[in-house]
Design an enzyme around this catalytic site. Structure first.
Site, PDB file in Angstrom:
ATOM      1  N   ASN A  10     -40.180  32.498  31.101  1.00 35.45           N
ATOM      2  CA  ASN A  10     -40.242  33.816  30.456  1.00 35.45           C
ATOM      3  C   ASN A  10     -41.410  34.704  30.890  1.00 35.45           C
ATOM      4  OD1 ASN A  10     -41.974  32.088  29.055  1.00 35.45           O
ATOM      5  ND2 ASN A  10     -41.791  33.277  27.176  1.00 35.45           N
ATOM      6  N   GLY A  14     -43.585  25.535  27.351  1.00 36.65           N
ATOM      7  CA  GLY A  14     -42.128  25.398  27.363  1.00 36.65           C
ATOM      8  C   GLY A  14     -41.629  25.010  25.990  1.00 36.65           C
ATOM      9  N   SER A  15     -40.561  24.229  25.957  1.00 38.84           N
ATOM     10  CA  SER A  15     -39.914  23.921  24.678  1.00 38.84           C
ATOM     11  C   SER A  15     -40.634  22.786  23.940  1.00 38.84           C
ATOM     12  CB  SER A  15     -38.462  23.530  24.927  1.00 38.84           C
ATOM     13  OG  SER A  15     -38.430  22.342  25.683  1.00 38.84           O
ATOM     14  N   GLU A  38     -48.262  24.493  25.035  1.00 38.09           N
ATOM     15  CA  GLU A  38     -47.902  25.735  24.338  1.00 38.09           C
ATOM     16  C   GLU A  38     -46.395  25.701  24.191  1.00 38.09           C
ATOM     17  OE1 GLU A  38     -49.392  27.876  22.719  1.00 38.09           O
ATOM     18  OE2 GLU A  38     -51.419  27.356  23.357  1.00 38.09           O
ATOM     19  N   CYS A  72     -42.770  33.705  23.442  1.00 37.84           N
ATOM     20  CA  CYS A  72     -43.091  32.755  22.374  1.00 37.84           C
ATOM     21  C   CYS A  72     -43.858  33.457  21.260  1.00 37.84           C
ATOM     22  CB  CYS A  72     -43.831  31.540  22.908  1.00 37.84           C
ATOM     23  SG  CYS A  72     -45.137  31.963  24.024  1.00 37.84           S
ATOM     24  N   GLU A 103     -56.006  28.425  25.802  1.00 39.01           N
ATOM     25  CA  GLU A 103     -55.913  28.899  27.186  1.00 39.01           C
ATOM     26  C   GLU A 103     -56.604  30.263  27.275  1.00 39.01           C
ATOM     27  OE1 GLU A 103     -52.478  27.655  29.492  1.00 39.01           O
ATOM     28  OE2 GLU A 103     -51.313  27.917  27.667  1.00 39.01           O
TER      29      GLU A 103
HETATM   30  P1  ADP Z   1     -37.284  26.252  28.458  1.00 38.51           P
HETATM   31  O1  ADP Z   1     -36.448  26.084  29.686  1.00 38.51           O
HETATM   32  O2  ADP Z   1     -36.522  26.367  27.215  1.00 38.51           O
HETATM   33  O3  ADP Z   1     -38.393  27.229  28.643  1.00 38.51           O
HETATM   34  P2  ADP Z   1     -38.240  23.564  28.972  1.00 38.51           P
HETATM   35  O4  ADP Z   1     -39.213  22.789  28.154  1.00 38.51           O
HETATM   36  O5  ADP Z   1     -36.927  22.956  29.256  1.00 38.51           O
HETATM   37  O6  ADP Z   1     -38.100  24.912  28.205  1.00 38.51           O
HETATM   38  O7  ADP Z   1     -38.872  23.981  30.369  1.00 38.51           O
HETATM   39  C1  ADP Z   1     -40.240  24.269  30.557  1.00 38.51           C
HETATM   40  C2  ADP Z   1     -40.700  23.612  31.840  1.00 38.51           C
HETATM   41  O8  ADP Z   1     -40.662  22.195  31.656  1.00 38.51           O
HETATM   42  C3  ADP Z   1     -39.811  23.911  33.050  1.00 38.51           C
HETATM   43  O9  ADP Z   1     -40.614  24.049  34.205  1.00 38.51           O
HETATM   44  C4  ADP Z   1     -38.955  22.679  33.113  1.00 38.51           C
HETATM   45  O10 ADP Z   1     -38.438  22.437  34.407  1.00 38.51           O
HETATM   46  C5  ADP Z   1     -39.960  21.602  32.723  1.00 38.51           C
HETATM   47  N1  ADP Z   1     -39.339  20.342  32.291  1.00 38.51           N
HETATM   48  C6  ADP Z   1     -38.114  20.150  31.731  1.00 38.51           C
HETATM   49  N2  ADP Z   1     -37.893  18.835  31.503  1.00 38.51           N
HETATM   50  C7  ADP Z   1     -38.992  18.159  31.920  1.00 38.51           C
HETATM   51  C8  ADP Z   1     -39.387  16.782  31.961  1.00 38.51           C
HETATM   52  N3  ADP Z   1     -38.595  15.805  31.528  1.00 38.51           N
HETATM   53  N4  ADP Z   1     -40.597  16.484  32.464  1.00 38.51           N
HETATM   54  C9  ADP Z   1     -41.428  17.462  32.894  1.00 38.51           C
HETATM   55  N5  ADP Z   1     -41.118  18.762  32.909  1.00 38.51           N
HETATM   56  C10 ADP Z   1     -39.914  19.130  32.424  1.00 38.51           C
END
Ligand code: ADP
Length: 477
Positions: A148, A224-225, A246, A280, A458
């Site tokens: 994002n 991320g999530s 975050e 976020c 951060e």
């Molecule tokens: P969203 O796509 O909803 O923002 P994600 O948490 O899926 O949230 O993605 C955030 C980042 O984390 C991305 O760069 C994604 O590729 C990475 N990611 C997703 N799954 C994993 C994992 N199992 N281990 C490490 N990084 C991951």
């Protein structure tokens, strides 16, 4: 079409490319970007490990010069990079250029921080002994970023990591590799020694996971999530490494009876819908006291009529498309859930078509929502917000804080008493008075509480907490 490759140990490598698609026009391929394997990630980690001893002892002037040169190039190319950002992510061109400028400013800030590294000298409690407290780099830092903020988030993690003498393995989100590739290219040409910064574009479950599983990654910074954040945390505890998370938000924006109506509406519209609600720090819970509720909702409806949803690159667009089909499905699912839960869809929420095939959704505003509904508890991450009616300030504050998250919290009021009380009592990392919940400065701390964040803040000088480790040395005089 040129293939944009991964950077490992100072070499551009990798063959198997994936198309980067424009969400405003799915027929438009922004570029081809290599997809790294788990072995590429391991090679990148090994390169970062090998580069660490020299880089951690590099001169501050060398680091300053590279970061400053990077800042200058990003700022000089702001229109082109801002356009790339809007094309790959879908936020408007003004937002894309604004974010690019911010990335340049972040590199400029940390270029300055290199020259301000300092420690403390403190007398010991024992005679004839001196104590020195210094900060040292942590080692190999893994950087995992979301889609994002395709340039600002990579910037606010890469710049401090390098400034404080760490080496980096960087994995951007699959959906938006373009801006990440561009800043790595700039840093590489600015003179970073080989292996100091490695780029591995690709799947989280493959490349990201290989970073999580490596004992040679001493710190991971993740945005991320919540689900992935928990995996980062568990793997990091296993390896006894530093980590910083975050994650989501479900940020409240409170509107009190004494608010300036136009200030409240502007801040609420910005919080809920700008950047297509995909921040976020966006607000999707608008908590409004009884005395102003009906006037506020009517004014929101009027204001929303004027919002233009269209191709992110078109002049006059206020809100670009949703980032992709799966995010669009999530948004429309929540609109269905909100209706089923008994909230009233007061404005918007329809899928719309434009000249080009893209993921266009009208901003949606629910009214008559309660704080118990799923639309009030779960992060939607789209242009969907709900108004919750409350009787007074005390109830508004209680509802604002009744959430598993705690990133940002906003209030519209002309009362000094309520503004002061809210700043003190909002359970959030960031509090906004008469301002949108989103929209933060680059030189001050960013981060949240409760389920939103973990670890040190951060940005700004507070970034040193994560990217350095403290050493205490005692010397007999
Ligand atoms: P969203 O796509 O909803 O923002 P994600 O948490 O899926 O949230 O993605 C955030 C980042 O984390 C991305 O760069 C994604 O590729 C990475 N990611 C997703 N799954 C994993 C994992 N199992 N281990 C490490 N990084 C991951």
């Amino acid at each position: 079409m040129t293939l944009h490759q991964n950077l490992i140990a100072g070499e551009w490598v990798g063959g198997d490319g994936v198309a980067n698609i424009n969400p405003s026009n799915t027929a438009d391929v922004v570029g081809e970007y290599a997809r790294a394997t788990a072995d590429d990630a391991k090679a990148a980690i090994a390169a970062a490990k090998a580069a660490f001893p020299a880089w951690s002892r590099s001169g501050i002037l060398e680091r300053h010069a590279i970061l400053k040169k990077t800042a200058d190039e990003i700022l000089a190319r702001k229109d082109e990079l801002g356009r790339l950002l809007s094309r790959e992510e879908g936020k408007t061109l003004a937002e894309g250029i604004g974010e690019t400028v911010r990335a340049g400013q972040i590199f400029e800030f940390f270029a300055g921080e290199c020259l301000r590294l300092a420690g403390e000298v403190i007398p010991s409690v024992r005679p004839n002994i001196g104590v020195e407290i210094t900060r040292e780099p942590v080692g190999v830092v893994g950087i995992i970023t979301p889609w994002n903020f395709p340039i600002a988030i990579p910037a606010w993690k890469i710049a401090p990591a390098l400034c404080y003498g760490n080496t980096v393995v960087f994995k951007p989100a699959e959906l938006v590799p373009g801006c990440s590739w561009a800043i790595v290219d700039i840093l590489h040409r600015a003179g970073l020694p080989k292996g100091v910064l490695n780029l591995v574009m690709g799947k989280g479950s493959v490349v990201g996971q290989a970073m999580l599983d490596s004992p040679d990654v001493q710190a991971i910074t993740f945005t991320g999530s919540v689900g992935t954040g928990k995996r980062v945390a568990a793997a990091s505890v296993e390896h006894n490494r530093k980590f910083q998370l975050e994650m989501g938000g479900k940020n409240p924006f409170v509107v009190l009876d004494d608010a300036d109506l136009s200030v409240a509406v502007e801040a609420a519209v910005n919080s809920a819908f700008f950047s297509t609600g995909q921040r976020c720090t966006a607000s999707s819970r608008i908590i409004v006291t009884d005395g102003i509720h009906d006037r506020f909702v009517a004014a929101m409806g009027e204001r929303m009529k004027g919002l233009v949803v269209d191709d992110a690159l078109k002049p006059g667009t206020h809100i670009g498309p949703v980032v992709d089909q799966s995010q669009l499905n999530q948004d429309t699912d929540y609109i269905t859930i909100g209706k089923k839960e008994g909230a009233k869809l007061a404005f918007g929420g329809e899928l719309i078509s434009r000249d080009t095939p893209g993921f266009y959704l009208e901003p949606a505003l629910f009214t008559e929502a309660t704080n118990e509904m799923r639309i009030s508890r779960e992060e939607i991450f789209g242009p969907v917000a709900a108004v919750i009616r409350v009787k007074d300030y005390e109830e508004a504050l209680a509802v604002a804080n009744d959430t598993p998250f705690g990133l940002s919290s906003g209030i519209a009021t002309t009362s000094l008493k309520h503004a002061t009380h809210f700043k003190r009592n909002a359970e959030a990392g960031m509090v906004m008075v008469n301002l949108p919940t989103a929209g933060v400065d680059f030189h001050v701390p960013f981060g949240g509480r409760k389920g939103s964040s973990y670890g040190p803040r951060e940005q700004g000088k507070y970034a040193a907490e994560f990217y350095t480790i403290v050493k205490t040395a005692y010397t007999l005089a």
